[in-house]
Design a protein around this motif. Structure first.
Motif, short mmCIF file in Angstrom:
data_model
loop_
_atom_site.label_atom_id
_atom_site.label_comp_id
_atom_site.label_asym_id
_atom_site.label_seq_id
_atom_site.Cartn_x
_atom_site.Cartn_y
_atom_site.Cartn_z
N VAL A 1 0.84 -1.21 0.00
CA VAL A 1 0.00 0.00 0.00
C VAL A 1 0.87 1.25 0.00
O VAL A 1 0.62 2.21 -0.75
CB VAL A 1 -0.95 -0.01 1.21
N THR B 1 -4.56 1.53 -5.92
CA THR B 1 -4.21 2.23 -4.68
C THR B 1 -5.42 2.36 -3.77
O THR B 1 -5.35 2.07 -2.56
CB THR B 1 -3.65 3.62 -4.99
N CYS C 1 -5.76 0.39 -0.20
CA CYS C 1 -5.95 1.14 1.05
C CYS C 1 -7.21 0.68 1.77
O CYS C 1 -7.22 0.48 2.99
CB CYS C 1 -6.02 2.64 0.77
#
Length: 412
Positions: A290, A372, A376
């Motif tokens: 991450v 992304t 997350c």
């Protein structure tokens, strides 16, 4: 396992044929960085100093070791020796992931991600030293659970090679493991940095050269100018500080916004670390993946070789069966192939900002943004939203194999 090794062997023969110019890849020659730039730095570094007058030297001092590494194979020319060393680092990563993937609670998916990802990026994988850095990072993440000092030392060493491996430490468990890994990282980095500072002038020159970079044409922020050019924006595309960048009105503003997004990413990681309660064996690798995604996507520069950072950390995540990063890892693999299409295959279209180049960048950067956001979200749900201890409970399929295989203490 046999299929993995067969695919690795066939694809790596193909990569070597491309970088050795037995076969010709479409687009510009990606090996010129090695045969011209790296070899030029090699001649300077051999004299005991860094390239003080070359603004394209934008790397931490440890990069000198990678540039000088072909000296280990003096019977080969510089470029062939460099490619062989990249091949060996690639093989080492594959071997580590195959070995780990056969343990209880682990999976060979990680090895498949690595084998596939490096091949999808094409000859660029061996035409930059990032595969060497990725090898250090993968080894550090795989060692981290049982040997936090080893992970810290490798992260510190990797940070001196190319900065980003320091992000491996973001997911270290609180308490003694964090202290051991962070102290080892700081100590390793300090020792090597002092050694370079004492023995080689210009060890910190890269800080100035890196600071002065602009917005590179493949970055997320560059999409603003690719679109603006069709509406009368008066800037230009030019080779600047070693990469093709946008120069002109509002470029400093967009670069500043990109840096602000990186700061915001750091703040998010800090909040996550403070609030995370539930942990699993894969959590350190998940957090590292991450973190690398966040800082890659928000960077002013997204060079093609940066995809190796993501492929390496994603591979370690998927070496754990219970990792929640399956979908983000797949998105990264697709983005890696699109990266090969935009560089080197159709890079002229990217530079021109024509419809084909614009579509390629929109797709590649869109995939990175999606990966992304999903990564997350998955990390937050697994470690913050989940009840404390929930992430450590094995799923039913693991119970029949090894009831305690996916606890943090038993990770490799």
């Amino acid at each position: 396992m046999a299929r993995i090794l067969t695919v690795w062997g066939l694809t790596r023969v193909l990569l070597m044929l491309f970088v050795l110019h037995v076969l010709t890849a479409p687009g510009p020659d990606v090996t010129s960085d090695v045969s011209v730039i790296y070899q030029g730095w090699y001649e300077i570094l051999r004299t005991g100093t860094f390239p003080l007058d070359d603004v394209t030297w934008q790397y931490p001092p440890g990069a000198a070791l990678a540039v000088l590494s072909p000296a280990l194979l003096p019977f080969l020319g510089y470029a062939p020796a460099f490619f062989v060393l990249c091949l060996l680092c690639d093989a080492a990563v594959c071997a580590l992931l195959v070995y780990v993937g056969q343990r209880p609670g682990k999976s060979l998916r990680g090895a498949w991600v690595w084998v596939t990802g490096v091949a999808l990026l094409g000859p660029t994988s061996y035409a930059r030293y990032d595969v060497m850095v990725a090898a250090v990072a993968v080894a550090g993440l795989l060692a981290g659970a049982r040997h936090p000092r080893t992970m810290g030392a490798l992260a510190g060493f990797g940070a001196l090679l190319k900065g980003w491996p320091v992000l491996l430490l973001v997911g270290a468990p609180r308490g003694r493991a964090t202290r051991r890994s962070w102290v080892a990282a700081a100590g390793t980095a300090l020792v090597f940095a002092l050694a370079f500072l004492v023995t080689m002038p210009g060890a910190l020159a890269f800080l100035t050269f890196q600071r002065d970079r602009g917005t590179e044409v493949e970055s997320l922020g560059a999409l603003v100018f690719h679109l603006a050019r069709h509406f009368g924006w008066q800037g230009e595309v030019r080779l600047n500080y070693g990469s093709v960048e946008f120069l002109g009105p509002y470029v400093p503003l967009v670069s500043t916004v990109a840096q602000g997004l990186s700061v915001a990413a750091f703040c998010w990681l800090l909040v996550w670390r403070l609030r995370a309660r539930a942990r699993a064996a894969s959590t350190p690798a998940d957090a590292a993946f991450v973190a690398v995604l966040l800082f890659t996507t928000t960077s002013r520069v997204i060079s093609p070789q940066y995809m190796l950072w993501l492929v390496g950390t994603a591979a370690v995540c998927l070496a754990f069966r219970a990792s929640p990063m399956v979908v983000p890892a797949r998105l990264v693999l697709v983005a890696t192939f699109v990266t090969f299409l935009e560089f080197p295959v159709w890079f002229s279209h990217v530079v021109a900002g024509d419809p084909l180049g614009l579509v390629l960048l929109l797709v590649r950067n869109g995939l990175l943004v999606a990966a992304t956001v999903l990564a997350c979200r998955n990390l937050w749900r697994r470690t913050v939203s989940a009840p404390s201890g929930a992430a450590s409970r094995p799923v039913p399929e693991q119970i029949s194999q090894a009831p305690r295989a996916d606890t943090y203490a038993s990770a490799p």
